[in-house]
Design an enzyme around this catalytic site. Structure first.
Site, PDB file in Angstrom:
ATOM      1  CB  SER A 267      -0.979   0.003   1.180  1.00  0.00           C
ATOM      2  OG  SER A 267      -0.309  -0.202   2.400  1.00  0.00           O
ATOM      3  CE  LYS A 310      -3.900  -6.251  -2.384  1.00  0.00           C
ATOM      4  NZ  LYS A 310      -3.218  -5.600  -3.531  1.00  0.00           N
TER       5      LYS A 310
END
Length: 421
Positions: A267, A310
């Site tokens: 990320s 995520k």
């Protein structure tokens, strides 16, 4: 202004009656929005029975036409192809063939037969995270190339030699074939490791690792500088990479280092890439990442902090869409893709089970194709999605919309439609 010419017909009229009863109605309606966009209007298909003709009502015209009318719109928003009406005999009912509507980008006769295109000619895309020819990153590159974009690729340093060698020896030629029969061209392949922002961040054991020997300028900062030096600017940035060293561990068993490594590689790497590339992105450009439903639903086996990574990626997408949009006029979206039998996914160990579950329970009972995700990315990168940003774009056959697994024995008596083939 849009002119609608309406012609009055009766299902029982003779040809002379048709000529005598011909009535021309000119309707003017302000269609500023349609005229500005150049997109043609949708229409319902007229239907014919033995006793009446159903009305065909042009969408958005704002005028109620009398029954027995068929409307034909002429403007910059137009039908590009209409099959002619015909009478086989004076008493035969009017027959309507299929009305075909196509979106138009202009009004010249040269474009009269064109379709709504995804046109990325003159655009340059950088796709970070391609290391083979069977993942989503490769599929996205192919779709962007098919739309006319120039392709640049960033490959993880330890996989660089194998990837370049396979590319040069033609091992990927079969999967490089584009819809027009040509081969996807990759203008340049760059070494990269998105875990490190600058040379100062690289630990000594990585610098001396033999898998990194001979590679240079592979941190995110150096990568963006190299692309700027080689090409000046880009228009599209794709983040197609993730890594969770403890992905097979339940979250309760994940170490701090494993959890933070998943966040860093999966990320924050997107934040870093966009931060360093955005100064060389042309206004109106697009940035796209890849996420997974585990960000919002429990997926046992997808552990080690990857579900958290995520979720962070999706949250960052919204914030980055605001900041990049306001400051640089760059759109930011993420695609939530369904399971795929890629080499990376196989490392998780239960990808086949996830695919079987998806096929059994998704609204669309089929295995997801990588090209379907690639085509969605091409849309998001194109001017067709010029107002789409900050979005989680689901490409998973609709699985994200399901609240239960319909293959459960609990639902065996509900006669739920299913495809057994």
């Amino acid at each position: 202004m849009v002119r609608a010419e309406s012609f009055l017909y009766s299902s029982s009229s003779s040809s002379s009656d048709l000529r005598r009863d011909f009535e021309l109605v000119v309707v003017y309606s302000k269609m500023a929005a349609v005229g500005a966009s150049g997109l043609q209007m949708a229409t319902t298909r007229p239907c014919i029975s033995s006793s009446r003709i159903c009305k065909a009502s042009p969408s958005g015209l704002g005028t109620n036409l009398k029954s027995f009318h068929v409307s034909k719109l002429t403007s910059s928003s137009q039908f590009s192809s209409i099959q002619p009406l015909f009478l086989s005999s004076p008493s035969t009912l009017l027959k309507f063939d299929k009305v075909v509507t196509k979106a138009m980008s202009g009004t010249s006769e040269e474009k009269a037969n064109s379709v709504l295109p995804i046109d990325l000619r003159g655009k340059r895309a950088f796709i970070a995270g391609i290391a083979d020819d069977n993942g989503y990153g490769w599929a996205i590159a192919k779709s962007l190339a098919a739309a006319g974009a120039e392709i640049l690729v960033g490959t993880w340093v330890p996989a660089l030699n194998i990837f370049e060698t396979s590319l040069q020896r033609g091992k990927f030629d079969e999967s490089r074939v584009l819809p027009d029969g040509s081969l996807m061209e990759i203008t340049k392949v760059y070494a990269m490791d998105a875990v490190y922002d600058s040379p100062e961040d690289v630990p000594e054991d990585v610098k001396t690792n033999k898998r990194y020997a001979g590679a240079s300028n592979w941190t995110v900062q150096e990568l963006a500088e190299s692309v700027k030096q080689d090409f000046g600017t880009i228009d599209i940035l794709v983040h197609s990479l993730a890594n969770g060293p403890e992905v097979s561990k339940p979250l309760l068993e994940a170490s701090r280092n494993g959890y933070l490594a998943a966040i860093s590689a999966s990320s924050y790497s997107f934040v870093s890439l966009l931060r360093h590339f955005i100064p060389i992105m042309n206004p109106g450009g697009a940035s796209i990442s890849l996420t997974y439903i585990a960000s919002e639903r429990i997926i046992p086996g997808y552990g080690g902090g990857m579900s958290s990574a995520k979720a962070a990626l999706e949250s960052d997408t919204r914030v980055l869409a605001f900041e990049a949009g306001r400051r640089h006029k760059i759109r930011v979206n993420t695609i939530s893709a369904g399971p795929l039998r890629s080499r990376a996914a196989k490392a998780i160990g239960f990808i086949d089970t996830m695919i079987e579950y998806s096929v059994a329970n998704a609204p669309l009972q089929k295995e997801l194709l990588a090209d379907e995700v690639g085509n969605a990315a091409a849309f998001l990168a194109s001017p067709l999605a010029s107002a789409v940003t900050g979005t989680v774009f689901y490409v998973d056959n609709g699985l994200h919309a399901m609240g239960v697994g319909v293959d459960s024995p609990a639902f065996k008596d509900l006669n739920i439609p299913k495809d057994d083939h």
